[in-house]
Design an enzyme around this catalytic site. Structure first.
Site, PDB file in Angstrom:
ATOM      1  N   SER A 268       0.847  -1.188   0.000  1.00  0.00           N
ATOM      2  CA  SER A 268       0.000   0.000   0.000  1.00  0.00           C
ATOM      3  C   SER A 268       0.883   1.238   0.000  1.00  0.00           C
ATOM      4  O   SER A 268       1.579   1.522   0.981  1.00  0.00           O
ATOM      5  CB  SER A 268      -0.891   0.004   1.244  1.00  0.00           C
ATOM      6  OG  SER A 268      -1.566   1.238   1.314  1.00  0.00           O
ATOM      7  N   HIS A 291      -1.145  -1.468  -4.237  1.00  0.00           N
ATOM      8  CA  HIS A 291      -2.424  -1.050  -3.658  1.00  0.00           C
ATOM      9  C   HIS A 291      -2.441   0.480  -3.551  1.00  0.00           C
ATOM     10  O   HIS A 291      -1.568   1.080  -2.920  1.00  0.00           O
ATOM     11  CB  HIS A 291      -2.547  -1.685  -2.271  1.00  0.00           C
ATOM     12  CG  HIS A 291      -3.853  -1.470  -1.590  1.00  0.00           C
ATOM     13  ND1 HIS A 291      -4.936  -2.306  -1.775  1.00  0.00           N
ATOM     14  CD2 HIS A 291      -4.261  -0.521  -0.709  1.00  0.00           C
ATOM     15  CE1 HIS A 291      -5.945  -1.894  -1.031  1.00  0.00           C
ATOM     16  NE2 HIS A 291      -5.557  -0.809  -0.368  1.00  0.00           N
ATOM     17  N   ASP A 293      -4.732   3.601  -2.306  1.00  0.00           N
ATOM     18  CA  ASP A 293      -5.911   4.016  -1.542  1.00  0.00           C
ATOM     19  C   ASP A 293      -6.398   5.363  -2.050  1.00  0.00           C
ATOM     20  O   ASP A 293      -5.633   6.336  -2.053  1.00  0.00           O
ATOM     21  CB  ASP A 293      -5.534   4.167  -0.056  1.00  0.00           C
ATOM     22  CG  ASP A 293      -5.324   2.821   0.612  1.00  0.00           C
ATOM     23  OD1 ASP A 293      -6.141   1.911   0.386  1.00  0.00           O
ATOM     24  OD2 ASP A 293      -4.330   2.674   1.357  1.00  0.00           O
ATOM     25  N   MET A 295      -8.884   8.197  -1.088  1.00  0.00           N
ATOM     26  CA  MET A 295      -9.768   8.671   0.000  1.00  0.00           C
ATOM     27  C   MET A 295     -10.268  10.066  -0.331  1.00  0.00           C
ATOM     28  O   MET A 295      -9.482  10.914  -0.762  1.00  0.00           O
ATOM     29  CB  MET A 295      -8.968   8.722   1.308  1.00  0.00           C
ATOM     30  CG  MET A 295      -8.314   7.408   1.680  1.00  0.00           C
ATOM     31  SD  MET A 295      -7.449   7.589   3.239  1.00  0.00           S
ATOM     32  CE  MET A 295      -6.674   5.993   3.391  1.00  0.00           C
ATOM     33  N   HIS A 324      -8.265   0.926  -4.271  1.00  0.00           N
ATOM     34  CA  HIS A 324      -9.208   0.788  -3.167  1.00  0.00           C
ATOM     35  C   HIS A 324      -9.927   2.129  -3.030  1.00  0.00           C
ATOM     36  O   HIS A 324      -9.359   3.079  -2.496  1.00  0.00           O
ATOM     37  CB  HIS A 324      -8.407   0.415  -1.902  1.00  0.00           C
ATOM     38  CG  HIS A 324      -9.238   0.280  -0.674  1.00  0.00           C
ATOM     39  ND1 HIS A 324      -8.686   0.137   0.585  1.00  0.00           N
ATOM     40  CD2 HIS A 324     -10.582   0.264  -0.495  1.00  0.00           C
ATOM     41  CE1 HIS A 324      -9.657   0.034   1.481  1.00  0.00           C
ATOM     42  NE2 HIS A 324     -10.805   0.111   0.839  1.00  0.00           N
ATOM     43  N   MET A 395     -11.678  -5.348   5.218  1.00  0.00           N
ATOM     44  CA  MET A 395     -10.884  -4.381   5.988  1.00  0.00           C
ATOM     45  C   MET A 395     -10.594  -4.958   7.370  1.00  0.00           C
ATOM     46  O   MET A 395     -11.520  -5.411   8.059  1.00  0.00           O
ATOM     47  CB  MET A 395     -11.647  -3.058   6.158  1.00  0.00           C
ATOM     48  CG  MET A 395     -11.815  -2.229   4.904  1.00  0.00           C
ATOM     49  SD  MET A 395     -10.269  -1.733   4.112  1.00  0.00           S
ATOM     50  CE  MET A 395      -9.459  -0.769   5.390  1.00  0.00           C
ATOM     51  N   ASP A 433      -6.897  -5.979   4.377  1.00  0.00           N
ATOM     52  CA  ASP A 433      -6.242  -4.669   4.309  1.00  0.00           C
ATOM     53  C   ASP A 433      -6.279  -3.996   5.673  1.00  0.00           C
ATOM     54  O   ASP A 433      -7.363  -3.737   6.211  1.00  0.00           O
ATOM     55  CB  ASP A 433      -6.974  -3.823   3.255  1.00  0.00           C
ATOM     56  CG  ASP A 433      -6.350  -2.451   3.058  1.00  0.00           C
ATOM     57  OD1 ASP A 433      -5.247  -2.207   3.577  1.00  0.00           O
ATOM     58  OD2 ASP A 433      -6.982  -1.627   2.351  1.00  0.00           O
TER      59      ASP A 433
END
Ligand code: DX5
Ligand code: ZN
Length: 473
Positions: A268, A291, A293, A295, A324, A395, A433
């Site tokens: 990540s 990965h 993320d 947000m 993600h 998660m 994750d």
């Protein structure tokens, strides 16, 4: 009524060979009626193992103490059963000089096997008889008695220095063959929570299920035959996972010993040094995914990366990108993320959009669809969509931030999901994750996860390539 020949046949049926090294924990009364009694039982053993090493424990820990502090191997009775007392008096049998955990041995190499035991102490060091059982590839036979007699486990416990196992040392003297006395000392097994060997019984199922032990029959007695070397490896690994595993009688959790699958690792980049993105991505050439993320400061209380970063990472590597999306209204951006280079996109179940339509949308851009679940969302919600998904992301922390600690209870969802996927014959990945590191990745893997996202634990390493390899298992 069993005869000697019956009993020898039973040994053969348990796959023993005459050249085996075998340690026998026994309960005479469980065998049933034998023509000639206990002597016949011993004859059967001695004749059958004519080319090997036949070993009976002749322990004295129950009788040796501060007041009775001389161990004379010729006189001191064994405290572990009738057969052991009879066996040690037989012609050709030699008894070791271990102060409390002596063994009696018959066979051509018997003397060599017990050599130096007067210098050992409780119960037996790695270079003593217990350790030699491993070198010998010995079998340990539990003849009509449970694995609570598995004294051998004290070896691995002591080799690993498991705390709270031994009482203070007591001095004693060992009577040597030449009549002199050898100063020694020993520790009783004494734990604050009671008798640890009472809990060794919980090894039965795991050892049988791993093929480290087998069931057998001798006369009427139910037997278990355990491989010493593999039992030792198994017990050592258990104790390294949980040093207190034998402190209670609770069953050993299956994930402590289930077969570990190969894990795919998805670093990540939330935890990497974004100012050196190229260097960071190049430090994990063996990763299975990257990965990313996303947000939005709304679905989660944090902001992270957007489209330019996805494009940049895509230009830097051929490793598939695992996006993600922790954002509200993901449908608005799926096309853009697909065009920026996403190979797999996870949308959260908890967003206010139609999941079926989101999956179709992701698929329409030739990207693998996945659904992510927050810790509190039950796993069953994805079952109606399972056959359309490439992966389910479970998660193991609340989404929003890297570096949080792992929620082991989320693995219960993984177990259920793995069972459902298996039942339906699907090949959906399960991705976990949040908070994954080397001390929980074994559990994560054994619960059924096939892709582990790793941020903080991975990017704090200097040799990340080696780390990724290690985590793959
Ligand atoms: C958390 C993110 C995770 C995070 C994992 O909301 O979804 O991907 O980066 O990082 P660690 O491994 O540090 O928990
Ligand atoms: Zn993530």
């Amino acid at each position: 009524m069993y005869t000697k020949e019956d009993l020898k046949r039973h040994l053969a049926e348990m796959n023993f060979f005459p050249w085996d090294t075998v340690l026998v924990h026994s309960s005479m009364k469980s065998i049933g009626e034998v023509e000639g009694g206990a002597d016949t039982v011993l004859d059967a053993f001695c004749e059958y193992f004519c080319d090997g090493l036949l070993i009976f424990p002749t322990h004295t820990w129950a009788t040796i103490n501060e007041k009775h502090y001389i161990y004379d191997p010729d006189k001191e009775p064994s405290c572990v059963g009738l057969l052991t007392n009879m066996f040690m008096k037989r012609e050709g049998v030699v008894r070791s000089l271990h102060p409390t955990h002596s063994v009696a041995v018959l066979g051509q190499r018997a003397k060599e096997f017990i050599e130096g035991e007067e210098n050992a102490t409780t119960p037996c060091p790695r270079n003593g008889c217990w350790g030699r059982l491993i070198e010998e590839r010995a079998k340990i036979l539990f003849l009509g008695c449970p694995l609570t007699k598995f004294t051998f486990v004290h070896g691995p416990e002591e080799w690993l220095d498991i705390p709270d196992r031994l009482a203070p040392a007591i001095d004693l003297k060992i009577k040597m063959p030449d009549g002199t006395y050898h100063d020694s000392s020993f520790h009783k097994h004494q734990c604050s929570f009671g008798n640890v060997s009472d809990n060794f019984g919980k090894l039965t199922e795991p050892l049988l299920s791993k093929g480290i032990a087998q069931r057998g029959k001798f006369g009427d007695a139910d037997c278990i035959i355990a491989d010493a070397a593999r039992s030792s490896d198994f017990v050592m690994r258990l104790l390294q996972t949980d040093p207190e595993i034998f402190n209670d009688p609770d069953p050993i959790p299956e994930e402590y010993y289930a077969v570990r699958r190969k894990m795919k690792i998805s670093p990540s980049i939330l935890a990497c040094d974004v100012a050196n993105l190229e260097k960071e991505i190049n430090s994990v050439p063996n990763a299975d995914f990257i990965h990313i993320d996303i947000m939005d400061g709304h679905f989660v209380p944090n902001l992270s990366f957007g489209l330019p970063i996805v494009r940049a990472v895509n230009d830097l590597t051929d490793i598939p990108l695992d996006l993600h999306l922790m954002m509200s209204n993901p449908s608005k951006y799926i096309e853009a993320f697909a065009k920026a280079g996403a190979d797999m996109i996870s949308v959260h179940y908890e967003v206010d959009e139609d999941l079926s339509e989101l999956i179709s949308l992701i698929e329409s851009f030739n990207v693998k669809p996945a659904v992510a679940l927050k810790p509190a969302t039950p796993v069953e919600v994805v079952y109606p969509y399972l056959d359309r998904l490439a992966s389910v992301l479970i998660m193991t922390v609340e989404p929003g931030f890297g570096g949080q600690s792992f929620h082991a209870e989320c693995l219960e969802k993984v177990r259920k999901l793995r069972a459902e996927i298996r039942k339906r014959g699907l090949s959906v990945e399960i991705e976990a994750d949040g908070g994954i590191n080397t001390s929980n990745i074994g559990l994560v893997s054994n619960s059924g996860v096939s892709i582990a996202v790793m941020g903080t634990a991975l990017f704090k390493e200097s040799d990340r390539e080696a780390f990724v390899d290690r985590c793959k298992g």
